[in-house]
Write a protein that holds these residues in place. Structure first.
Motif, PDB file in Angstrom:
ATOM      1  N   ILE A 148     -21.408  34.032  18.519  1.00 35.69           N
ATOM      2  CA  ILE A 148     -21.432  34.167  17.062  1.00 35.69           C
ATOM      3  C   ILE A 148     -20.463  35.264  16.645  1.00 35.69           C
ATOM      4  N   GLY A 149     -19.440  34.887  15.890  1.00 35.05           N
ATOM      5  CA  GLY A 149     -18.430  35.837  15.450  1.00 35.05           C
ATOM      6  C   GLY A 149     -17.044  35.265  15.647  1.00 35.05           C
ATOM      7  N   HIS A 150     -16.115  35.683  14.813  1.00 33.86           N
ATOM      8  CA  HIS A 150     -14.752  35.169  14.889  1.00 33.86           C
ATOM      9  C   HIS A 150     -13.738  36.311  14.955  1.00 33.86           C
ATOM     10  N   GLU A 187     -21.259  24.501  30.461  1.00 32.62           N
ATOM     11  CA  GLU A 187     -20.380  23.366  30.174  1.00 32.62           C
ATOM     12  C   GLU A 187     -19.812  23.420  28.751  1.00 32.62           C
ATOM     13  N   ASP A 188     -20.630  23.885  27.803  1.00 30.92           N
ATOM     14  CA  ASP A 188     -20.204  23.925  26.403  1.00 30.92           C
ATOM     15  C   ASP A 188     -20.334  25.340  25.847  1.00 30.92           C
ATOM     16  N   ILE A 189     -19.297  25.790  25.155  1.00 30.85           N
ATOM     17  CA  ILE A 189     -19.298  27.103  24.508  1.00 30.85           C
ATOM     18  C   ILE A 189     -18.961  26.875  23.040  1.00 30.85           C
ATOM     19  N   HIS A 190     -19.860  27.291  22.166  1.00 28.06           N
ATOM     20  CA  HIS A 190     -19.675  27.122  20.723  1.00 28.06           C
ATOM     21  C   HIS A 190     -19.289  28.475  20.119  1.00 28.06           C
ATOM     22  N   LEU A 191     -18.089  28.554  19.600  1.00 24.84           N
ATOM     23  CA  LEU A 191     -17.579  29.773  18.963  1.00 24.84           C
ATOM     24  C   LEU A 191     -17.704  29.582  17.454  1.00 24.84           C
ATOM     25  N   VAL A 192     -18.658  30.285  16.840  1.00 23.92           N
ATOM     26  CA  VAL A 192     -19.081  29.943  15.480  1.00 23.92           C
ATOM     27  C   VAL A 192     -18.939  31.134  14.533  1.00 23.92           C
ATOM     28  N   GLY A 193     -18.421  30.871  13.331  1.00 24.63           N
ATOM     29  CA  GLY A 193     -18.313  31.902  12.305  1.00 24.63           C
ATOM     30  C   GLY A 193     -18.766  31.380  10.955  1.00 24.63           C
ATOM     31  N   ASP A 224     -13.971  21.231   9.524  1.00 28.20           N
ATOM     32  CA  ASP A 224     -14.014  22.692   9.528  1.00 28.20           C
ATOM     33  C   ASP A 224     -12.681  23.321   9.146  1.00 28.20           C
ATOM     34  N   LEU A 225     -11.664  22.512   8.985  1.00 27.74           N
ATOM     35  CA  LEU A 225     -10.333  23.046   8.692  1.00 27.74           C
ATOM     36  C   LEU A 225      -9.964  22.904   7.220  1.00 27.74           C
ATOM     37  N   LYS A 226     -10.918  22.502   6.394  1.00 23.86           N
ATOM     38  CA  LYS A 226     -10.622  22.333   4.969  1.00 23.86           C
ATOM     39  C   LYS A 226     -10.264  23.673   4.346  1.00 23.86           C
ATOM     40  N   LEU A 227      -9.325  23.630   3.424  1.00 21.43           N
ATOM     41  CA  LEU A 227      -8.857  24.836   2.747  1.00 21.43           C
ATOM     42  C   LEU A 227      -8.910  24.643   1.240  1.00 21.43           C
ATOM     43  N   ASP A 228      -9.292  25.709   0.562  1.00 23.60           N
ATOM     44  CA  ASP A 228      -9.166  25.683  -0.891  1.00 23.60           C
ATOM     45  C   ASP A 228      -7.796  26.226  -1.267  1.00 23.60           C
ATOM     46  N   LYS A 229      -7.535  26.349  -2.544  1.00 20.13           N
ATOM     47  CA  LYS A 229      -6.210  26.818  -2.996  1.00 20.13           C
ATOM     48  C   LYS A 229      -5.922  28.223  -2.456  1.00 20.13           C
ATOM     49  N   ALA A 230      -6.929  29.093  -2.450  1.00 14.04           N
ATOM     50  CA  ALA A 230      -6.720  30.447  -1.945  1.00 14.04           C
ATOM     51  C   ALA A 230      -6.377  30.426  -0.463  1.00 14.04           C
ATOM     52  N   GLY A 231      -7.026  29.532   0.297  1.00 12.36           N
ATOM     53  CA  GLY A 231      -6.726  29.421   1.721  1.00 12.36           C
ATOM     54  C   GLY A 231      -5.317  28.924   1.970  1.00 12.36           C
ATOM     55  N   GLU A 232      -4.891  27.955   1.191  1.00 10.45           N
ATOM     56  CA  GLU A 232      -3.526  27.439   1.321  1.00 10.45           C
ATOM     57  C   GLU A 232      -2.498  28.524   0.999  1.00 10.45           C
ATOM     58  N   PRO A 260     -13.814  20.533  32.891  1.00  9.09           N
ATOM     59  CA  PRO A 260     -15.213  20.869  33.180  1.00  9.09           C
ATOM     60  C   PRO A 260     -15.953  21.528  32.028  1.00  9.09           C
ATOM     61  N   ARG A 261     -15.232  22.244  31.165  1.00  6.26           N
ATOM     62  CA  ARG A 261     -15.889  22.954  30.068  1.00  6.26           C
ATOM     63  C   ARG A 261     -15.230  22.607  28.734  1.00  6.26           C
ATOM     64  N   ARG A 262     -16.020  22.789  27.683  1.00  4.75           N
ATOM     65  CA  ARG A 262     -15.535  22.494  26.341  1.00  4.75           C
ATOM     66  C   ARG A 262     -15.814  23.684  25.429  1.00  4.75           C
ATOM     67  N   ILE A 263     -14.795  24.103  24.687  1.00  6.88           N
ATOM     68  CA  ILE A 263     -14.936  25.170  23.700  1.00  6.88           C
ATOM     69  C   ILE A 263     -14.915  24.530  22.317  1.00  6.88           C
ATOM     70  N   HIS A 264     -16.017  24.660  21.597  1.00  5.97           N
ATOM     71  CA  HIS A 264     -16.129  24.100  20.249  1.00  5.97           C
ATOM     72  C   HIS A 264     -15.944  25.245  19.237  1.00  5.97           C
ATOM     73  N   ILE A 265     -14.859  25.235  18.491  1.00  5.15           N
ATOM     74  CA  ILE A 265     -14.623  26.273  17.484  1.00  5.15           C
ATOM     75  C   ILE A 265     -15.124  25.740  16.144  1.00  5.15           C
ATOM     76  N   ARG A 266     -16.157  26.408  15.593  1.00  2.00           N
ATOM     77  CA  ARG A 266     -16.795  25.938  14.372  1.00  2.00           C
ATOM     78  C   ARG A 266     -16.704  26.993  13.270  1.00  2.00           C
ATOM     79  N   PHE A 267     -16.508  26.521  12.054  1.00  3.77           N
ATOM     80  CA  PHE A 267     -16.418  27.398  10.876  1.00  3.77           C
ATOM     81  C   PHE A 267     -17.500  27.014   9.863  1.00  3.77           C
ATOM     82  N   TYR A 268     -17.649  27.843   8.848  1.00  5.34           N
ATOM     83  CA  TYR A 268     -18.570  27.598   7.728  1.00  5.34           C
ATOM     84  C   TYR A 268     -20.023  27.413   8.191  1.00  5.34           C
ATOM     85  N   ARG A 269     -20.444  28.269   9.137  1.00  5.53           N
ATOM     86  CA  ARG A 269     -21.818  28.203   9.625  1.00  5.53           C
ATOM     87  C   ARG A 269     -22.359  29.618   9.809  1.00  5.53           C
TER      88      ARG A 269
END
Length: 453
Positions: A148-150, A187-193, A224-232, A260-269
């Motif tokens: 948990i953390g970015h 096997e799975d690592i979820h990197l969440v912010g 998870d990659l959606k951007l608003d005008k400020a993000g753009e 063998p392993r998967r890194i899931h990068i997640r946003f807005y959580r």
């Protein structure tokens, strides 16, 4: 200043050693660097990821500070336990606190203390071979982990979890850590912010290293990659943010290779609960939406991510020292440009530098300018400060020895250093860290004994 003035610097990490270096360049100033561990270099040794060899090479610069003739290293000395702040006034004209931010911030959610829930600080200390970290702290028998953390620390721990031991054998990692990594079932690592990709604090170097791992696929979901005008606008005007976003977008478009392993990068959580009866079974997240000010607001939509290991990486904070004012809200020592304040009033002869002064921000080099600011105030004040009653350099070492403290000198550290190099060479590595304090003190003790011959 016509007579020798003695200054104590508490902490032998980058901020403390940069301060010692600046002080040592002043006329008639001698510096003692007091460090609670037997080894110097602080987070360069015990915080920088073992595979970041270029960053860890900062040790070569810091080493030169401790080789100065008017700088003395006193390791294995815990101020607050072996000596009080008030007792330091007997031996030193001024004291600079540079003891860093050694603990972590909490999530303050239900289940945070379940077995299997740790701070990233714990994990970093463990894989870095910190003497105060329990060898058996981590077993890595989970199949799914949530980080948990970015920030860069979150990316570091994710990378270490995903790497194979063979990718780390060239580093100074202790053998017991490599053994656990070799047996890891993750096997799975979820990197969440909780916010979006343009608000994440990792740098392009750290983030893109995830794409170079031979052992793991990086998975990013398009939603998870959606951007608003400020993000753009932020991406178009900031090169680092643009590089991050381009990497994440490329990962989202890439077909997983079945590694063998998967890194899931997640946003807005945002984490709302760590779930489990007595051990971690998962993390409950609430989806967030950003308002016009970029604040993450709860949407009411929740999801549960299955996990048996949770590492929270939401920031560091300082630890108070008895006798010194402390701002509990910010986790720092209140100060004005390095002069310590007690309810707004300057404490004569007491100063602060580094993370304990400004909070955990910046890179290693940031501490240089920070230390310069503090030392300018020390040098300005020294002519007006009351001289120490016992300016004899042997006064403090005699007091410590009388209390049974095994003080590690610079030559003692050199023996420890040589021991780690020899241990590494015996295994075909350039260095292997010695983890146990007792083993380090034994090596240091031999150095002390030889000095006395």
């Amino acid at each position: 200043m016509s007579r020798i003035r003695r200054v104590a610097v508490i902490g032998a990490g980058p901020s403390g050693l940069y301060a010692a270096d600046e002080l040592a360049q002043a006329d008639n100033v001698c510096v003692d660097v007091l460090e609670r561990l037997p080894s110097p270099y602080g987070l360069v040794r015990y915080g920088v990821a073992p595979d970041h060899l270029k960053t860890k090479s900062a040790v070569n610069v810091l080493k030169r500070v401790l080789e100065r003739p008017n700088v003395r290293f006193l390791g294995n000395v815990h101020v607050g336990r072996d000596l009080t702040i008030d007792e330091l006034d007997r031996f030193y004209d001024a004291v600079v606190l540079a003891n860093g931010a050694s603990t972590d911030r909490r999530l303050e959610v239900c289940g945070e203390d379940l077995h299997g829930s740790f701070s990233a600080t714990d994990f970093v200390s463990w894989y870095s071979g910190h003497p105060e970290s329990d060898i058996g702290r981590f077993a890595l028998n989970a199949t799914s982990a949530v980080v948990i953390g970015h920030g860069n620390v979150a990316v570091d721990v994710t990378r270490i979890l995903a790497m194979s031991p063979d990718e780390l054998r060239h580093t100074d990692m202790p053998n017991h850590v490599l053994d656990v990594l070799d047996r890891s079932s993750i096997e799975d690592i979820h990197l969440v912010g909780r916010r979006g990709p343009v608000h994440a604090r990792f740098t392009p170097k750290e983030l893109t290293e995830l794409g170079d791992l031979a052992n793991a696929d990086v998975i990013v979901h398009g939603e998870d990659l959606k951007l608003d005008k400020a993000g753009e606008d932020a991406i178009s005007s900031n090169r680092n943010l643009r590089r991050n976003y381009e990497f994440l977008h490329a990962c989202g478009a890439r077909v997983p290779q079945g590694r063998p392993r998967r890194i899931h990068i997640r946003f807005y959580r945002s984490p709302t609960e760590i779930v489990g009866a007595s051990v971690v079974e998962g993390v409950k997240f609430e989806r967030t939406e950003l308002n016009d000010a970029g604040m993450a607001l709860a949407s009411g939509e929740t999801e549960l991510v299955s996990a048996q290991l949770v590492l929270r990486s939401v920031g560091y904070r300082g630890v108070p020292i008895s006798g010194i004012p402390f701002d509990q809200a910010r986790g720092v020592i209140p100060n004005t440009a390095g002069r310590i304040l007690n309810r707004g009033v300057v404490l004569d002869g007491k100063y602060v530098a580094g993370w304990i002064k400004r909070g955990p921000s910046g890179v290693i080099g940031t501490n240089k300018a920070d230390a310069v600011e503090t030392v300018e105030k020390v040098i300005e004040d020294l002519p007006t400060l009351s001289p120490a009653p016992d300016p004899n350099p042997d006064g403090i070492t005699g007091t410590l020895q009388g209390r049974g403290v095994s003080v590690v000198t610079w030559s003692g550290w050199q023996q420890i250093d040589a021991g780690e190099i020899a241990l590494g060479e015996s295994m075909g590595r350039s260095r292997t860290k010695i983890h146990h304090t007792a083993d380090m003190l034994e090596l240091s003790g031999r150095a002390v004994a030889e000095e006395g011959k």
